[in-house]
Design a protein around this motif. Structure first.
Motif, PDB file in Angstrom:
ATOM      1  N   ILE A 134      -1.228 -11.761  -0.154  1.00  0.00           N
ATOM      2  CA  ILE A 134      -1.317 -11.237   1.202  1.00  0.00           C
ATOM      3  C   ILE A 134      -0.259 -10.157   1.416  1.00  0.00           C
ATOM      4  N   GLN A 135       0.995 -10.456   1.047  1.00  0.00           N
ATOM      5  CA  GLN A 135       2.063  -9.479   1.220  1.00  0.00           C
ATOM      6  C   GLN A 135       1.814  -8.220   0.399  1.00  0.00           C
ATOM      7  N   HIS A 136       1.350  -8.420  -0.835  1.00  0.00           N
ATOM      8  CA  HIS A 136       1.135  -7.288  -1.744  1.00  0.00           C
ATOM      9  C   HIS A 136       0.077  -6.335  -1.191  1.00  0.00           C
ATOM     10  N   TYR A 137      -1.057  -6.879  -0.809  1.00  0.00           N
ATOM     11  CA  TYR A 137      -2.145  -6.024  -0.346  1.00  0.00           C
ATOM     12  C   TYR A 137      -1.897  -5.494   1.062  1.00  0.00           C
ATOM     13  N   ALA A 138      -1.158  -6.250   1.887  1.00  0.00           N
ATOM     14  CA  ALA A 138      -0.801  -5.733   3.209  1.00  0.00           C
ATOM     15  C   ALA A 138       0.081  -4.498   3.076  1.00  0.00           C
ATOM     16  N   THR A 139       1.015  -4.518   2.142  1.00  0.00           N
ATOM     17  CA  THR A 139       1.858  -3.357   1.895  1.00  0.00           C
ATOM     18  C   THR A 139       1.021  -2.165   1.456  1.00  0.00           C
ATOM     19  N   GLN A 140       0.055  -2.398   0.573  1.00  0.00           N
ATOM     20  CA  GLN A 140      -0.770  -1.304   0.079  1.00  0.00           C
ATOM     21  C   GLN A 140      -1.595  -0.653   1.180  1.00  0.00           C
ATOM     22  N   ALA A 141      -1.864  -1.399   2.248  1.00  0.00           N
ATOM     23  CA  ALA A 141      -2.604  -0.805   3.369  1.00  0.00           C
ATOM     24  C   ALA A 141      -1.816   0.333   4.018  1.00  0.00           C
ATOM     25  N   LEU A 142      -0.493   0.316   3.865  1.00  0.00           N
ATOM     26  CA  LEU A 142       0.353   1.351   4.460  1.00  0.00           C
ATOM     27  C   LEU A 142       0.490   2.594   3.583  1.00  0.00           C
ATOM     28  N   TYR A 143       0.099   2.499   2.325  1.00  0.00           N
ATOM     29  CA  TYR A 143       0.307   3.601   1.393  1.00  0.00           C
ATOM     30  C   TYR A 143      -0.263   4.937   1.885  1.00  0.00           C
ATOM     31  N   PRO A 144      -1.552   4.998   2.297  1.00  0.00           N
ATOM     32  CA  PRO A 144      -2.115   6.312   2.641  1.00  0.00           C
ATOM     33  C   PRO A 144      -1.351   7.025   3.752  1.00  0.00           C
ATOM     34  N   SER A 145      -0.988   6.306   4.819  1.00  0.00           N
ATOM     35  CA  SER A 145      -0.301   6.977   5.927  1.00  0.00           C
ATOM     36  C   SER A 145       1.083   7.457   5.505  1.00  0.00           C
ATOM     37  N   LEU A 146       1.783   6.672   4.684  1.00  0.00           N
ATOM     38  CA  LEU A 146       3.101   7.093   4.216  1.00  0.00           C
ATOM     39  C   LEU A 146       2.994   8.301   3.288  1.00  0.00           C
ATOM     40  N   MET A 147       2.073   8.254   2.331  1.00  0.00           N
ATOM     41  CA  MET A 147       1.918   9.371   1.401  1.00  0.00           C
ATOM     42  C   MET A 147       1.414  10.616   2.109  1.00  0.00           C
ATOM     43  N   HIS A 148       0.614  10.446   3.153  1.00  0.00           N
ATOM     44  CA  HIS A 148       0.111  11.590   3.919  1.00  0.00           C
ATOM     45  C   HIS A 148       1.263  12.410   4.495  1.00  0.00           C
ATOM     46  N   HIS A 149       2.371  11.764   4.806  1.00  0.00           N
ATOM     47  CA  HIS A 149       3.526  12.456   5.367  1.00  0.00           C
ATOM     48  C   HIS A 149       4.522  12.898   4.295  1.00  0.00           C
ATOM     49  N   GLY A 150       4.126  12.827   3.042  1.00  0.00           N
ATOM     50  CA  GLY A 150       4.962  13.341   1.963  1.00  0.00           C
ATOM     51  C   GLY A 150       5.924  12.338   1.365  1.00  0.00           C
ATOM     52  N   ILE A 151       5.787  11.077   1.696  1.00  0.00           N
ATOM     53  CA  ILE A 151       6.648  10.040   1.131  1.00  0.00           C
ATOM     54  C   ILE A 151       6.112   9.652  -0.243  1.00  0.00           C
ATOM     55  N   ARG A 152       6.975   9.702  -1.241  1.00  0.00           N
ATOM     56  CA  ARG A 152       6.567   9.366  -2.606  1.00  0.00           C
ATOM     57  C   ARG A 152       6.650   7.857  -2.807  1.00  0.00           C
ATOM     58  N   ILE A 153       5.606   7.284  -3.387  1.00  0.00           N
ATOM     59  CA  ILE A 153       5.569   5.845  -3.635  1.00  0.00           C
ATOM     60  C   ILE A 153       5.340   5.608  -5.127  1.00  0.00           C
ATOM     61  N   PHE A 154       6.189   4.767  -5.689  1.00  0.00           N
ATOM     62  CA  PHE A 154       6.054   4.342  -7.086  1.00  0.00           C
ATOM     63  C   PHE A 154       5.852   2.825  -7.101  1.00  0.00           C
ATOM     64  N   GLU A 155       5.058   2.350  -8.038  1.00  0.00           N
ATOM     65  CA  GLU A 155       4.898   0.912  -8.244  1.00  0.00           C
ATOM     66  C   GLU A 155       5.510   0.521  -9.582  1.00  0.00           C
ATOM     67  N   TYR A 156       6.379  -0.494  -9.542  1.00  0.00           N
ATOM     68  CA  TYR A 156       7.036  -0.979 -10.753  1.00  0.00           C
ATOM     69  C   TYR A 156       6.130  -2.007 -11.424  1.00  0.00           C
ATOM     70  N   ARG A 157       5.731  -1.732 -12.665  1.00  0.00           N
ATOM     71  CA  ARG A 157       4.747  -2.572 -13.344  1.00  0.00           C
ATOM     72  C   ARG A 157       5.285  -3.211 -14.624  1.00  0.00           C
ATOM     73  N   ARG A 158       6.467  -2.858 -15.034  1.00  0.00           N
ATOM     74  CA  ARG A 158       6.995  -3.407 -16.285  1.00  0.00           C
ATOM     75  C   ARG A 158       7.203  -4.913 -16.185  1.00  0.00           C
ATOM     76  N   SER A 159       7.641  -5.353 -15.031  1.00  0.00           N
ATOM     77  CA  SER A 159       7.824  -6.762 -14.743  1.00  0.00           C
ATOM     78  C   SER A 159       7.760  -6.903 -13.234  1.00  0.00           C
ATOM     79  N   PHE A 160       8.256  -8.012 -12.708  1.00  0.00           N
ATOM     80  CA  PHE A 160       8.327  -8.162 -11.259  1.00  0.00           C
ATOM     81  C   PHE A 160       9.547  -7.414 -10.735  1.00  0.00           C
ATOM     82  N   LEU A 161       9.366  -6.714  -9.624  1.00  0.00           N
ATOM     83  CA  LEU A 161      10.474  -6.067  -8.944  1.00  0.00           C
ATOM     84  C   LEU A 161      10.966  -7.008  -7.859  1.00  0.00           C
ATOM     85  N   HIS A 162      12.266  -7.335  -7.907  1.00  0.00           N
ATOM     86  CA  HIS A 162      12.842  -8.228  -6.905  1.00  0.00           C
ATOM     87  C   HIS A 162      14.020  -7.564  -6.195  1.00  0.00           C
ATOM     88  N   ALA A 163      14.179  -6.262  -6.374  1.00  0.00           N
ATOM     89  CA  ALA A 163      15.340  -5.540  -5.843  1.00  0.00           C
ATOM     90  C   ALA A 163      15.256  -5.370  -4.335  1.00  0.00           C
TER      91      ALA A 163
END
Length: 394
Positions: free
Chosen positions: A270-299
């Motif tokens: 739920i948390q993961h996909y809810a966050t992804q719902a925000l991606y288009p609006s953030l990227m539309h305003h020029g915010i760069r988004i990276f996803e960490y896939r090597r392992s789990f990100l807990h930072a």
């Protein structure tokens, strides 16, 4: 700026040692436990009796056996299995154990159940502290054995110890009183002297449900408002409210390079996909988004303009910013900020991938609808809890 008073309370003369993943953090903590002579305070959300937990408990047992006052405070939800199976043995070993909001019913819907102890703190002899986001459990995922959860902690020395020591003592006393554990009330021990040992200016910032409800969020927002060149945020669970999103968008629109490193592995759907719902609006305003896939990100870290940096336990989501007890260190030091930025960018280069707005918009309609459904569920949960009202809501 949102605040004109002298807040947060910064002190000079600190030394901050950045510890990346459990490979650096756990041995450093264990060494300080073995060096303890007077008292150990340890707070954590999750404590597991796995390979890491076993070594740390052994160190706490040794400390208690040589007369050190060992005080372990764990969360009643995150560490419920640890408490159920090991409480008696720890008490018999002379380790004082308290549980923050013990989980009595897993089916309870009461609002206060969501108020958890999410801080990860340790203070040893009033001379050294650890602050960060790493739980006391193995950070090696079962299905990704070669790459630990990516997270950070700080070893803290200097005047900042006064604030950290005071905070852990205060919470310990509150829980002892609420738990009717009078035998665990604290003796009058001299506070740490907090001698100058370095040259870093830093502040200890907490979030609680009384006087410091917005301290961490407002510290972020003040720094974002003042950003002129670069904002780099690495966050495990990112679901900011409207105020936070607007601040990031405003920064991007005035020419600040805003980069957000987020979780690419699915841990909580739920948390993961809810966050992804925000991606288009953030990227539309020029915010760069990276996803960490090597392992789990807990930072839970950020660097702004290479002069402001934070490391701690607080995510940028309703759980951390509206409900849980959290603790972060904020540093105003160019050398430390550059070091943290370099380490985050190295993690991005090794294990993250940039997202494209064009690619995201081409995802199937059903995929996008499911993301918004998850966002709706998350928003409903916050609303039911009573904390989703007002301009700070999702």
């Amino acid at each position: 700026m949102r605040h004109t008073e002298l807040w947060p309370h910064f002190s000079d003369g600190n030394r901050l040692t950045l510890l990346e993943t459990g490979a650096a953090f756990f041995p450093a903590l264990e060494r300080e436990i073995d060096a303890a002579r007077v008292e150990i305070f340890l707070e954590t959300y999750i404590f597991k009796y796995d390979a890491v937990g076993t070594r740390l408990v052994a160190g706490l047992r040794r400390a208690a056996a040589r007369g050190v006052a060992v005080r372990l405070l764990v969360d009643g939800f995150g560490s419920r299995h640890f408490v159920e199976h090991h409480r008696k043995d720890l008490l018999e070993a002379g380790i004082q154990l308290l549980v923050y909001r013990r989980e009595l019913s897993r089916w309870s819907l009461r609002r206060h159940r969501l108020r958890r102890l999410h801080r990860k703190l340790a203070v040893i002899d009033g001379r050294v502290a650890f602050v960060g986001g790493i739980n006391l459990a193995s950070d090696i995922p079962d299905h990704i054995p070669d790459h630990p959860r990516h997270d950070y902690a700080l070893k803290v020395e200097g005047p900042l110890l006064r604030a950290i020591h005071s905070s852990v003592r205060h919470v310990w006393e509150l829980v002892a009183w609420a738990s009717l554990k009078q035998r665990f009330r604290l003796d009058d021990i001299a506070p740490p002297q907090g001698r100058h040992v370095g040259d870093i200016t830093a502040a200890f910032v907490i979030r609680d449900n009384i006087r410091h409800r917005r301290d961490i969020e407002n510290a972020y927002l003040d720094a974002v408002d003042q950003a002129r060149r670069q904002i780099l945020i690495a966050n495990a669970y990112f679901l900011p409210g409207r105020r936070f999103r607007r601040a990031l968008v405003a920064a991007a629109e005035r020419g600040v390079e805003v980069t957000i490193l987020l979780q690419g592995q699915v841990e909580y759907r739920i948390q993961h996909y809810a966050t992804q719902a925000l991606y288009p609006s953030l990227m539309h305003h020029g915010i760069r988004i990276f996803e960490y896939r090597r392992s789990f990100l807990h930072a839970k870290v950020a660097v702004i303009d290479d002069v402001w940096a934070t490391v701690g336990s607080s995510n940028i989501d309703p759980f951390s910013l509206l409900l849980a007890r959290e603790a972060n260190v904020i540093a105003r030091d160019r050398g430390f900020a550059e070091q943290l930025r370099t380490r985050v960018e190295h993690a991005m280069a090794e294990g993250a991938r940039p997202l494209s707005l064009t690619h995201w918009r081409k995802k199937p309609l059903l995929t996008r609808m499911l993301r918004w459904l998850a966002y709706g569920v998350a928003r409903l949960a916050v609303g039911i809890s009573g904390y989703g009202k007002g301009k700070e809501g999702l």
